[in-house]
Design a protein around this motif. Structure first.
Motif, short mmCIF file in Angstrom:
data_model
loop_
_atom_site.label_atom_id
_atom_site.label_comp_id
_atom_site.label_asym_id
_atom_site.label_seq_id
_atom_site.Cartn_x
_atom_site.Cartn_y
_atom_site.Cartn_z
N GLU A 183 0.91 -1.02 0.35
CA GLU A 183 -0.34 0.26 -0.03
C GLU A 183 0.47 1.82 0.00
OE1 GLU A 183 -3.45 2.03 2.68
OE2 GLU A 183 -2.51 0.35 3.04
N GLU A 184 1.99 1.07 0.74
CA GLU A 184 3.03 2.46 0.69
C GLU A 184 3.71 2.92 -1.20
OE1 GLU A 184 5.86 1.90 3.53
OE2 GLU A 184 4.93 1.16 4.94
N VAL A 185 3.83 1.64 -1.53
CA VAL A 185 4.24 1.83 -2.99
C VAL A 185 3.52 2.43 -3.48
CG1 VAL A 185 4.96 0.54 -4.31
CG2 VAL A 185 5.92 -0.04 -2.23
N VAL A 186 1.86 1.75 -3.57
CA VAL A 186 1.50 2.10 -4.28
C VAL A 186 0.38 4.25 -4.42
CG1 VAL A 186 -1.69 1.79 -4.70
CG2 VAL A 186 -0.19 0.04 -4.58
N ARG A 187 0.92 4.52 -2.82
CA ARG A 187 0.38 5.23 -2.59
C ARG A 187 1.78 6.38 -3.25
NH1 ARG A 187 -3.32 6.15 1.44
NH2 ARG A 187 -4.63 4.96 2.57
N LYS A 188 3.01 5.76 -2.91
CA LYS A 188 3.71 6.70 -3.08
C LYS A 188 4.54 6.63 -4.76
CE LYS A 188 9.00 6.72 -3.85
NZ LYS A 188 10.21 5.27 -3.12
N ASN A 189 3.75 5.75 -5.49
CA ASN A 189 3.79 6.16 -7.44
C ASN A 189 2.67 6.35 -7.04
OD1 ASN A 189 6.69 5.16 -7.06
ND2 ASN A 189 5.60 2.95 -6.96
N HIS A 190 1.69 6.92 -7.02
CA HIS A 190 0.31 7.05 -7.31
C HIS A 190 0.07 6.05 -8.56
CE1 HIS A 190 1.88 10.73 -5.93
NE2 HIS A 190 2.76 11.00 -7.03
N LEU A 191 -0.04 4.35 -7.65
CA LEU A 191 -0.43 3.82 -8.50
C LEU A 191 -2.43 3.47 -8.26
CD1 LEU A 191 1.97 1.71 -8.97
CD2 LEU A 191 1.83 3.00 -10.58
N TYR A 192 -2.82 4.56 -7.19
CA TYR A 192 -4.14 3.85 -7.12
C TYR A 192 -5.26 4.74 -8.35
CZ TYR A 192 -3.19 9.01 -5.62
OH TYR A 192 -2.72 10.86 -5.90
N ALA A 193 -4.85 5.54 -9.27
CA ALA A 193 -4.85 5.29 -10.37
C ALA A 193 -4.79 4.85 -12.01
CB ALA A 193 -5.18 6.84 -10.88
N ILE A 240 -9.74 5.01 -13.33
CA ILE A 240 -10.21 4.43 -12.38
C ILE A 240 -10.12 4.29 -11.13
CG2 ILE A 240 -11.00 2.61 -10.82
CD1 ILE A 240 -11.21 1.72 -14.60
N ILE A 241 -10.34 5.24 -10.15
CA ILE A 241 -9.30 5.51 -8.72
C ILE A 241 -10.10 4.70 -7.85
CG2 ILE A 241 -8.69 7.53 -6.92
CD1 ILE A 241 -9.39 9.70 -9.38
N GLN A 242 -9.12 3.60 -7.54
CA GLN A 242 -9.54 2.61 -6.22
C GLN A 242 -8.70 2.72 -5.30
OE1 GLN A 242 -8.60 -0.68 -8.75
NE2 GLN A 242 -10.54 -1.44 -8.02
N HIS A 243 -9.09 3.09 -4.07
CA HIS A 243 -8.10 2.56 -2.30
C HIS A 243 -7.38 2.34 -2.49
CE1 HIS A 243 -7.81 2.13 1.78
NE2 HIS A 243 -8.15 3.10 1.87
N PRO A 244 -6.00 2.65 -2.21
CA PRO A 244 -4.57 2.51 -2.56
C PRO A 244 -4.25 0.21 -1.48
CG PRO A 244 -4.62 4.43 -1.70
CD PRO A 244 -5.99 4.22 -1.50
#
Length: 790
Positions: free
Chosen positions: A105-115, A224-228
């Protein structure tokens, strides 16, 4: 018992029966159109699936785990290494931790992969013809492929629900953007200029990070934006970690991602975050260990001071300086006192013995023993003086009498000296007793001090032992505390990459696998459909089904024909119909094994199975062999034969059995062959069953046997009326006609039951209307005769 034996024999027959694979294959090939349509249909579905499915790429790398167990150690939990406490690593545990690590989840938030950005393209160019025609997803975009990226704040990300947020982003070549979507059932369209860094949408404010390159044409992108956490779980769910061998600590890592660069970056950052988390955990563990060490040092310092105070107080209370020296001193003093006591006890014994002897002396004539060991010089001089006086008195007594003044004076002097000796001995005894008592007291004191030395020494040793232990532990922890600061840089990650992270190719869709799967599906479904169709079809279809249902032999098959003629058997005609009628004729002549057995009863279960048709053509085939054949129509309820042959149907068997007609008038020429004659049914009577039961019919058939080689009787269907059972008495052979696609299987089972119950004798089946154009029948004809017919 016979019932069970019959079941066992039937089971043995079924087990020994060979499966004709070719026949089964030919049966299904007869439905080749079904297979072609099914395969084309499912391959079309496969092509559409491949066309519309977004590709997923396989990302691979190799990683080396730090495994202390496989490195040869036997410790399981932790070790002290240069002052730092390290966790013991196990490869299997590390693999599971890597798969489920929360750092995803930290990697997803850091690299903005939630979008997730999905490029939408027109479907076959139909949007130019039909406005607003749906578009298809073509690819997932990432990094420099994007004209713009959107970012949400941490508060907005944490507030996202399960469904997330979806909207369309249209990027124009001039650098402007249009955000199109729906929120709370309300549509919205918001434009953003080229220089805008944020945009306000109904669900919140978005930060924009634009690419340096502008799109060359209008681009539709679905965002598509989802929860990290959901995105991280999806990416980690595709993560697969496997060891290269059982004894190796190297593992191959594979994962699938919708974009090549996205997968490579996520896997690299994920492994780095995992290693950093491991280092942080080890440093945190080391820091906690250092805190424990400092706490122990403080406690040990206090405990060490307490032990030293305890040792000091013990020495002071016991009057101890050096236990060894004091023990030697007390021992020597005790030996000296013991020697003095022995001396005093000796003197006391001598004095007491001498005093007792002196007191027992009568008169002054005896000498007192001298030199007895008494150390008192005064007492020795008194004894010597007394002994001298005794000697002098004894010498004087020899020359003087007791009344002599000198003798008297000497006796008085002896008495006085004797008293002095007794008093001296008594005084010496008293003195020695006092000395002995004092010596015993001194001996007891010294002996008690000597006995107390081991206890004091043990107590002092315990105190010293505690003092030494705490000193050693204090010095050890102090050393480790210093080493901890020197070795904090020795912490290493739990793993390291040993291979580059690379894209192995497209993981899905696998075109060959999908096409093969749908191809097999296109083959299997028709087979299932045909099998289910056969399973629920209640009509008889072919001879295999007939043989499976009934144990009655099949005498022959009659092919299906499109011609409407009643008589299909012709002279010198070699088509399939005539050939199969010849086969039926040959089989009939084989079963009719006596010249007396000439009557053939043609039966069927229901109307429309071709009973009359078979009767006419079988009779015609026999007539072509120069056999005189009589065709008797006894289906007097619903006669058809006369009409089919173009004969008069008013006069016939019913009039004869009713007594209104002679037998000479019954027989008519068939008009199709001179050897074939006919007796028509006549008018339909009100009592058909009773007419057929008359003995006149038996007499007629018996008379006609002498004139004809074969008598073929066309009867009413036995599945509807009982006429056929009545005619069984005059028949030599019963031929039961069934028709493919018409006769219910239940009626075949009933016919088999009639035969087993002896209601119908010597019965054989004839299968009518067989479709020879089916591949299964073509194979059967070729297998049986060596050739086939079209």
């Amino acid at each position: 018992m016979n019932k069970y034996m019959g079941v066992e024999e039937e089971f043995m027959e079924l087990s020994e029966k060979k499966i004709d694979v070719t026949a089964i294959l030919m049966k299904y090939l007869s439905y080749w159109k079904w297979f072609v349509f099914s395969i084309v249909f499912f391959l079309g579905i496969a092509a559409a699936y491949i066309y519309f499915t977004l590709p997923k790429y396989q990302i691979t790398t190799s990683i080396l785990f730090k495994d202390d167990q496989k490195g040869g150690t036997t410790e399981l939990n932790m070790e002290h290494n240069m002052g730092v406490v390290f966790r013991r690593n196990n490869v299997e545990n590390e693999i599971e931790i890597l798969k489920m690590s929360p750092v995803g989840e930290e990697v997803v938030r850091k690299n903005h992969l939630y979008a997730t950005y999905i490029e939408m393209s027109p479907l076959l160019g139909l949007d130019k013809i039909i406005p607003n025609f749906p578009k298809r997803k073509t690819a997932v975009l990432y990094g420099n492929e994007l004209p713009v990226k959107v970012m949400l704040s941490e508060e907005q990300l944490n507030a996202l629900g399960k469904n997330g947020i979806t909207f369309d982003l249209i990027a124009y070549p001039d650098g402007n953007y249009l955000f199109d979507g729906k929120f709370n059932e309300q549509k919205y369209q918001v434009k953003a200029s080229r220089n805008a860094s944020t945009i306000q949408l109904p669900f919140g404010q978005l930060k924009l990070s634009k690419s340096k390159m502008l799109p060359t044409e209008e681009r539709w992108i679905r965002v598509i934006i989802q929860h990290p956490l959901s995105v991280a779980n999806g990416l980690k769910g595709s993560l697969d970690v496997k060891l290269t061998s059982r004894n190796s600590t190297v593992a191959n890592i594979t994962m699938t991602a919708p974009n090549r660069e996205l997968g490579v970056n996520f896997l690299r950052d994920y492994i780095e975050a995992y290693n950093q988390q491991g280092i942080s955990d080890q440093l945190e563990l080391a820091e906690k260990t250092a805190q424990v060490i400092d706490k122990h040092l403080a406690n040990l310092s206090n405990e060490l001071s307490s032990v030293e105070d305890q040792a000091q107080q013990f020495r002071q209370s016991q009057g101890l300086t050096d236990i060894s020296s004091q023990a030697n001193l007390y021992t020597s003093q005790l030996a000296s006192v013991r020697q003095r006591r022995m001396d005093v006890e000796t003197q006391l014994g001598i004095v007491s013995s001498l005093l007792s002897s002196v007191r027992q002396m009568s008169g002054h004539t005896q000498l007192i023993p001298a030199n007895t060991g008494i150390q008192s010089t005064v007492l020795n001089s008194q004894i010597t003086a007394y002994n001298d006086l005794v000697l002098e008195r004894n010498r004087l007594s020899r020359i003087a009498s007791s009344s002599n003044q000198s003798m008297i004076n000497l006796n008085n002097q002896l008495a006085s000296t004797f008293s002095s000796v007794v008093s001296g001995l008594q005084g010496e005894k008293n003195t020695l007793e006092i000395q002995l008592r004092d010596i015993n007291d001194e001996y007891s004191r010294n002996n008690a001090m000597v006995r107390a030395i081991p206890r004091q020494e043990r107590a002092l040793s315990d105190i010293k032992r505690q003092q030494n232990i705490k000193e050693d532990l204090f010095l050890y922890l102090l050393q480790k505390k210093e080493e901890r600061y020197m070795n904090m840089t020795a912490v290493q990650p739990n793993s390291k990459l040993v291979d580059n992270i690379r894209v192995a190719g497209v993981a899905w869709p696998k075109k060959i696998i999908i096409l093969f799967f749908f191809f097999v599906l296109g083959l299997v479904l028709p087979v299932i459909g045909i099998y289910i169709r056969d399973l629920f079809r209640f009509q008889l279809e072919n001879k295999e089904e007939l043989e499976k249902i009934s144990s009655i032999p099949l005498l022959g098959e009659i092919p299906k024909t499109v011609q409407t003629e009643t008589v299909m058997v012709k002279q010198d005609n070699n088509d399939s119909f005539n050939e199969m009628l010849r086969l039926l004729r040959a089989n009939l002549m084989f079963v009719v094994d006596s010249k007396d057995k000439k009557v053939v009863n043609i039966l069927s279960s229901v109307s429309g199975e071709g009973k009359s048709f078979v009767s006419v053509n079988l009779g015609m085939s026999l007539a072509l062999l120069d056999k005189k054949v009589l065709l008797v129509e006894l289906d007097i309820r619903k006669p058809k034969l006369a009409k089919q042959l173009g004969l008069d149907s008013k006069q016939g068997m019913t009039l004869y059995l009713s007594g209104y007609m002679d037998k000479e008038e019954l027989i008519k020429p068939s008009g199709i062959h001179p050897n074939l004659s006919v007796i028509t049914a006549g008018s339909v009577p009100p009592n058909p069953n009773e007419l057929l039961a008359k003995p006149a019919l038996d007499e007629l058939i018996s008379t006609l046997k002498s004139k004809y080689d074969f008598i073929i009787i066309d009867t009413a269907p036995i599945g509807m009326v009982s006429d056929g059972f009545l005619l069984n008495r005059i028949a030599d052979v019963n031929l039961f006609v069934t028709r493919a696609g018409v006769t219910p299987k239940k009626f075949v089972e009933d016919a088999d039951r009639y035969f087993n119950e002896n209601k119908l004798k010597k019965m054989y089946f004839i299968l009518n209307s067989v479709n020879l154009n089916k591949a299964s029948y073509r194979y059967g004809l070729y297998k049986k005769y060596g050739y086939g017919y079209a």
